[in-house]
Design an enzyme around this catalytic site. Sequence first.
Site, PDB file in Angstrom:
ATOM      1  CB  CYS A   2      -1.252  -0.036   1.164  1.00  0.00           C
ATOM      2  SG  CYS A   2      -1.579  -1.637   1.440  1.00  0.00           S
ATOM      3  NE  ARG A  27       4.802   1.281  -0.520  1.00  0.00           N
ATOM      4  CZ  ARG A  27       5.558   1.559   0.292  1.00  0.00           C
ATOM      5  NH1 ARG A  27       6.851   2.132   0.008  1.00  0.00           N
ATOM      6  NH2 ARG A  27       5.354   1.108   0.818  1.00  0.00           N
ATOM      7  CD1 TRP A  77      -0.095  -5.578  -3.323  1.00  0.00           C
ATOM      8  CD2 TRP A  77      -0.410  -6.282  -1.564  1.00  0.00           C
ATOM      9  NE1 TRP A  77       0.400  -6.822  -3.704  1.00  0.00           N
ATOM     10  CE2 TRP A  77       0.303  -7.695  -2.353  1.00  0.00           C
ATOM     11  CE3 TRP A  77      -0.639  -6.910   0.305  1.00  0.00           C
ATOM     12  CZ2 TRP A  77       0.388  -8.797  -1.993  1.00  0.00           C
ATOM     13  CZ3 TRP A  77      -0.226  -8.191  -0.002  1.00  0.00           C
ATOM     14  CH2 TRP A  77       0.126  -9.359  -0.792  1.00  0.00           C
ATOM     15  CG  ASN A 103       0.495   1.539   3.795  1.00  0.00           C
ATOM     16  OD1 ASN A 103      -0.687   1.755   3.866  1.00  0.00           O
ATOM     17  ND2 ASN A 103       1.583   2.059   2.901  1.00  0.00           N
ATOM     18  N   GLY A 104       0.063  -1.860   6.514  1.00  0.00           N
ATOM     19  CA  GLY A 104       0.017  -2.105   8.227  1.00  0.00           C
ATOM     20  C   GLY A 104      -1.153  -2.763   8.541  1.00  0.00           C
ATOM     21  CD  GLU A 485      17.427 -11.506  -9.255  1.00  0.00           C
ATOM     22  OE1 GLU A 485      17.485 -11.957  -8.981  1.00  0.00           O
ATOM     23  OE2 GLU A 485      17.508 -10.728  -9.516  1.00  0.00           O
ATOM     24  CE  LYS A 489      14.430  -9.757 -11.114  1.00  0.00           C
ATOM     25  NZ  LYS A 489      14.937  -9.167  -9.926  1.00  0.00           N
ATOM     26  CD  GLU A 492      10.767 -10.813  -9.549  1.00  0.00           C
ATOM     27  OE1 GLU A 492      10.643 -10.059  -8.853  1.00  0.00           O
ATOM     28  OE2 GLU A 492      11.956 -10.552 -10.350  1.00  0.00           O
ATOM     29  CG  HIS A 508      22.024 -35.363  -8.143  1.00  0.00           C
ATOM     30  ND1 HIS A 508      22.236 -36.247  -8.635  1.00  0.00           N
ATOM     31  CD2 HIS A 508      22.545 -34.600  -8.865  1.00  0.00           C
ATOM     32  CE1 HIS A 508      23.381 -36.782  -8.614  1.00  0.00           C
ATOM     33  NE2 HIS A 508      23.502 -35.457  -8.556  1.00  0.00           N
ATOM     34  CE  LYS A 607      11.553  -1.263  -5.880  1.00  0.00           C
ATOM     35  NZ  LYS A 607      12.690  -2.723  -6.837  1.00  0.00           N
TER      36      LYS A 607
HETATM   37  C1  G6P Z   1       9.223  -8.038  -3.078  1.00  0.00           C
HETATM   38  C2  G6P Z   1      10.293  -7.542  -4.157  1.00  0.00           C
HETATM   39  C3  G6P Z   1      11.045  -8.579  -5.119  1.00  0.00           C
HETATM   40  C4  G6P Z   1      12.343  -8.459  -3.701  1.00  0.00           C
HETATM   41  C5  G6P Z   1      12.167  -8.360  -1.948  1.00  0.00           C
HETATM   42  C6  G6P Z   1      12.624  -8.300  -1.333  1.00  0.00           C
HETATM   43  O1  G6P Z   1       9.243  -8.655  -2.934  1.00  0.00           O
HETATM   44  O2  G6P Z   1       9.009  -7.584  -5.054  1.00  0.00           O
HETATM   45  O3  G6P Z   1      12.120  -7.951  -6.196  1.00  0.00           O
HETATM   46  O4  G6P Z   1      13.797  -8.836  -3.986  1.00  0.00           O
HETATM   47  O5  G6P Z   1      10.632  -7.778  -1.927  1.00  0.00           O
HETATM   48  O6  G6P Z   1      12.575  -6.616  -0.918  1.00  0.00           O
HETATM   49  P1  G6P Z   1      13.791  -5.366  -0.392  1.00  0.00           P
HETATM   50  O7  G6P Z   1      13.539  -4.453  -0.008  1.00  0.00           O
HETATM   51  O8  G6P Z   1      14.090  -6.622   1.110  1.00  0.00           O
HETATM   52  O9  G6P Z   1      15.468  -5.819  -1.296  1.00  0.00           O
END
Ligand code: G6P
Length: 612
Positions: A2, A27, A77, A103-104, A485, A489, A492, A508, A607
Amino acid sequence: MCGIIGYTGPRAATPLLLESLRRLEYRGYDSAGVAVLDAMTTSVTVVKSERKVDELARKLDEVGMPAGHVGIGHTRWATHGRPTVLNAHPHMDCTGRIHLIHNGIIENYRELRAQLEAKGHELPSETDTEVVPHLIEDCYRGNLESAVRHALSRVDGAYALVVIHADEPDTVVAARLNAPLVLGLGNAETFISSDITALIPYTKRVMVLGEGEVAEARAGVVTVRSLDGTVVEPRIITVDWDAEQAQRGGYPHFMLKEIHEQPQALRQTLRDRVDPDTGLVRLAGLEIDDGVLAGVREVHVVACGTAYYAGMATAHAIETLARIPARVSAASEFRYADPLVDATTLVVAISQSGETADTLAAVREARRRGAPVLAVTNVVGSAINHEADGVILMQAGPEIAVASTKCFLAQLVCGVLLALYLAELRSALPVEELRALAAETLELPDKVEGALQLEPQVAELAQRLAHLRNAMYIGRGANVVTAFEGALKLKEVSYVHAEGYAAGELKHGPIALLDPDTPVVAVATRSATLAKTVSNVQEVNARMAPVVAVVTAGENPFDDMAADILEVPAVRELLSPVVNVVPLQLLAYHIAVQRGCDVDQPRNLAKSVTVE
Ligand code: G6P
C-alpha cells in the site's frame, strides 16, 4: 505494498494527491482513494476506486476535482477483504468527520470491532483498518492528535497512518509503528508518505518518524510526540536523489531504464569505497568496531527475494575471501528458527527498501540475541538502517520497477566490498591480492556496459522464446546465484515457470523435465568448473532441449552444442555474476514485453513487502 500520501499547505490538494499516487503505483496495489478537506466549508470529499489510479482520476473528474488544501490518498494492496470501493481507503468514523488511510495490519481488530459494535459503531467494510477511525472518534475530545495517540495505545500490530478531521481543517496527523512513513518538509507545507520517492519532486528535507511516534502537521509546522505525549526531537535528513531519477526518462518501462542505469548505479555504489592511495576498501558508516568484525566466528546473512540471492553471493564472497564461515537464511525463516547467533556472529541484513517486514523482524531477532547487525540497503532513513548497528548504503538511486535489477547488482558489489574489508581485517589474503580484487571491482561498471551491448541479440532471442511455458537456468560456483536470479526475473515479469539449478544438480531430478520446448539457459563463463558445466550442457543436448549459453567473449566452449551464444566481457569468477546476470535480466524483460505483461508492476507482487 500500500502507498500513502498526505498533504497540508497552500497547494490544491487533489492534483497533488493524484500525482503522488501515480508515483506510488510502483509499490504494487489494486484499489485507490482520496479524501480532501475543504477549509471553507469544513467538509471532506471522499472518492475511491476499486481499480487503478487512472480510474480514480476519472471519478474525480466526474465530481469536479474537490477543492481543499489538506488531503490524504492511498493505494491499497488487499489483505483483509477484496479490492472493492467499500474496502478501499480512506476509511471514516460514524460522524463522517474523521478520515484515515493505513498501511500495515491491526492484529487485534476483531476484538476492537466487537467492542466498537457493542457501543453502536457501524463498520461496513471487511478491513482491519476501519476500527481505527472509530477508535479515534471514541477518544476525540476536540484534539485530533491526542485522540490518535489514545486510540493507538489500544491497537496491536503494525501501522503507518494519516488522519484528518473536518473540524481541524489545517491539520494532518500521522503515526507509525513497524511500517514506513516519512514527512517531507517544504516551505509552509508538509507532505507525508510511505515512500521517499513520492516526496522528492517537492522537497529533499525529510523527517523520519521513529517507532510509535505521532506527528501533527499544520502547514509547515510539525510536532512529534511519542504515544504517551512526550515531545520528541525529530530526525531530519537530506535526500540526495533527483526527481528525474524517479521518472522513466524516455524508456518504455522503469525496468529497462534501471537495467541500463546499472553501470552508473555501480559507479555510485563504488564511489569513495576504494582508497586511491592504498587501493584498499574503505566502508564509511560501518559503525561496528574493527576488532569485533575481525573476531567474528560466523557471518549470517538474512534477506528476501532478489536480495536473498545477493545474500548467497555475499556469503560465498565472505567465505572465499575472508575465510569466515558464512551462511544465508530467508529472513522469513530466520526469526522462527531459534537461530544460532550471538555476539560472535555478524548478521548482515540485505534489503533494497530497508523496510521489508521479514528482514526487519530478523534484524530485531539478531539484535535481541546480541549479534552485531550490518545493514546493506538503498534507502537512507529506512527502518532497517535505523535498527542495525551499521550500514553499507548501496547508493544506487531510486529503484521503481518491482523486479529488482540495479539494486541486485549494487547488493552484489556491496557484498564483495564487505568480503574484501573482512579479508583485510583478518589478514586472510595478501595485500597485493586485496588490491588486485579491489581494482577489478572498480572495473565492473565498464564490464556491465559491455554486457548491455547484447540487448539487440537478446531482444531477437526473446521473440523466439516468448511462447515458452518452462525454462531452466543452470550455473556453477559463483554463478549458481546467477542462475537463480535469472530464473526469478523471468518468473516475476513474464509469468513463465522457470527454475534455477546448480548445473551439477540437473541430473539428480530436474533433467526429467527437459524436452525440446524447455530451453536451458547455461551460465558458462570462465571459471574453475567450466569443463563440468560443459558436460552438463552435453546432458541437456542429449535431451534435445535448446541451449542458450552465456560465455566469456572469445572463449565459447560449446561448438554447436548451444543454439544461442551470448558473449559477455571477461571477469574473474567471483565477480562475474555482476556481469553475467545482465543478459538474463534483458531476456526476462524482453520476453515479458513480447508476452504483453505489465513489466513494472507484475501481478500479485509488491515492491516493498511490509507484511510478514
Ligand atoms: C519484494 C520484491 C522483490 C524484492 C523483495 C525484497 O518481494 O518484489 O523484488 O527482492 O521484496 O525486497 P527488499 O526491499 O528487502 O530488497
